[in-house]
Motif scaffolding. Structure first.
Motif, PDB file in Angstrom:
ATOM      1  N   ASP A   1       0.833  -1.202   0.000  1.00  0.00           N
ATOM      2  CA  ASP A   1       0.000   0.000   0.000  1.00  0.00           C
ATOM      3  C   ASP A   1       0.869   1.254   0.000  1.00  0.00           C
ATOM      4  OD1 ASP A   1      -2.641   1.462   0.484  1.00  0.00           O
ATOM      5  OD2 ASP A   1      -1.474   2.069   2.234  1.00  0.00           O
ATOM      6  N   ARG A   2       1.941   1.228   0.785  1.00  0.00           N
ATOM      7  CA  ARG A   2       2.826   2.387   0.861  1.00  0.00           C
ATOM      8  C   ARG A   2       3.504   2.626  -0.496  1.00  0.00           C
ATOM      9  NH1 ARG A   2       5.729   0.934   5.154  1.00  0.00           N
ATOM     10  NH2 ARG A   2       4.304   1.955   6.603  1.00  0.00           N
TER      11      ARG A   2
ATOM     12  N   ARG B   1       0.982   4.218  -2.872  1.00  0.00           N
ATOM     13  CA  ARG B   1       0.773   5.632  -2.559  1.00  0.00           C
ATOM     14  C   ARG B   1       1.982   6.466  -2.981  1.00  0.00           C
ATOM     15  NH1 ARG B   1       0.714   6.806   2.467  1.00  0.00           N
ATOM     16  NH2 ARG B   1       1.231   4.784   3.359  1.00  0.00           N
TER      17      ARG B   1
ATOM     18  N   PHE C   1      -1.970  14.486  14.042  1.00  0.00           N
ATOM     19  CA  PHE C   1      -2.555  13.567  13.062  1.00  0.00           C
ATOM     20  C   PHE C   1      -3.237  14.302  11.917  1.00  0.00           C
ATOM     21  CE2 PHE C   1      -6.279  11.163  11.570  1.00  0.00           C
ATOM     22  CZ  PHE C   1      -5.632  10.061  11.035  1.00  0.00           C
ATOM     23  N   ASP C   2      -3.903  15.393  12.217  1.00  0.00           N
ATOM     24  CA  ASP C   2      -4.661  16.114  11.191  1.00  0.00           C
ATOM     25  C   ASP C   2      -3.781  16.704  10.096  1.00  0.00           C
ATOM     26  OD1 ASP C   2      -6.995  15.531  12.493  1.00  0.00           O
ATOM     27  OD2 ASP C   2      -7.106  17.459  13.562  1.00  0.00           O
TER      28      ASP C   2
ATOM     29  N   ALA D   1      -1.857  12.606   5.763  1.00  0.00           N
ATOM     30  CA  ALA D   1      -2.886  11.991   4.919  1.00  0.00           C
ATOM     31  C   ALA D   1      -3.659  10.901   5.641  1.00  0.00           C
ATOM     32  CB  ALA D   1      -2.233  11.425   3.651  1.00  0.00           C
ATOM     33  N   ASP D   2      -2.991  10.091   6.435  1.00  0.00           N
ATOM     34  CA  ASP D   2      -3.664   8.975   7.100  1.00  0.00           C
ATOM     35  C   ASP D   2      -2.795   8.470   8.251  1.00  0.00           C
ATOM     36  OD1 ASP D   2      -1.672   7.251   5.936  1.00  0.00           O
ATOM     37  OD2 ASP D   2      -2.863   7.142   4.115  1.00  0.00           O
ATOM     38  N   GLN D   3      -3.288   7.414   8.902  1.00  0.00           N
ATOM     39  CA  GLN D   3      -2.611   6.871  10.071  1.00  0.00           C
ATOM     40  C   GLN D   3      -1.251   6.285   9.719  1.00  0.00           C
ATOM     41  OE1 GLN D   3      -3.711   6.996  13.354  1.00  0.00           O
ATOM     42  NE2 GLN D   3      -1.646   6.260  13.770  1.00  0.00           N
TER      43      GLN D   3
END
Length: 219
Positions: A33-34, A37, A154-155, A158-160
């Motif tokens: 997945d990484r 992306r 975190f905000d 893009a994601d966790q």
């Protein structure tokens, strides 16, 4: 064809179509997945991001937040939440308090060969009365280094997965500067330090991720 047979035929067709779609799907690993992306331009170069702000932003933030060991020990012994509100920060309600602490202690033991390398340090007047475990890695628990920085949230990512990558990169950057010193420590020496710990209650075992380690006198 009557209505019942028509309904059955439609349902069978949908089922077969769905099975075909599922058969063509692939469950991705985190690494795959990484990589996807990254090809799509959505990945962050976490080590590069950390290198760009470590000296100018992170280190000054740690120095500004650092609390003398004696002061923090006394405050935590009285009320960890009050100590956290005064000297620390936390990600959210119910999370552990993150503190940056500075002081000195006596080296009890050193393990710099295992993946979970550690230096055990006896600290004067710490509430638990136990030796603190200084993590020198390369494998460490938690993300205390990231948690201590108010401008890394975190905000902003893009994601966790990206947020976790940044946390690992921050920890790796911190440990790169202390592992050579830690490997040379010997039991009985005094070590001065700046480190970060996540603490939930006064008598919890103290696990520190060091930012700075120096051999020197306690005074």
């Amino acid at each position: 064809m009557d209505r019942g047979r028509l309904t059955y035929a439609i349902g069978a067709a949908v089922l077969l179509s769905g099975c075909g779609m599922l058969a063509s799907c692939k469950v991705l690993t985190v690494e795959e997945d990484r990589a996807i992306r990254a090809r799509q331009g959505g990945a962050l170069d976490a080590p590069g991001y950390v290198a760009g702000m470590w000296d100018d932003k992170a280190l000054p933030a740690f120095r500004a937040a650092a609390v003398p060991l004696d002061t923090l020990a006394s405050a935590i012994a009285q009320d960890v939440d009050r100590a956290g509100g005064t000297f620390g920060r936390r990600a959210g309600e119910g999370s552990a308090w993150t503190f940056v602490l500075e002081g000195a202690g006596r080296v009890v033991s050193v393990d710099s060969t295992s993946r979970r390398g550690q230096v055990m340090v006896a600290l004067p007047n710490w509430p638990s009365g136990q030796s603190a475990r200084f993590q020198i890695g390369p494998v460490v628990e938690g993300s205390a280094v990231r948690d201590a920085l108010p401008f890394v949230t975190f905000d902003d990512f893009a994601d966790q997965l990206v947020f976790a990558d940044v946390g690992r990169a921050l920890t790796a950057r911190a440990l790169a500067g202390v592992r050579p010193v830690a490997a040379g420590l010997r039991p009985g020496q005094t070590v001065r330090f700046v480190g970060i710990a996540n603490i939930r209650y006064a008598n919890a075992p103290l696990i520190v991720t060091p930012i700075s380690l120096k051999v020197g006198r306690a005074g």
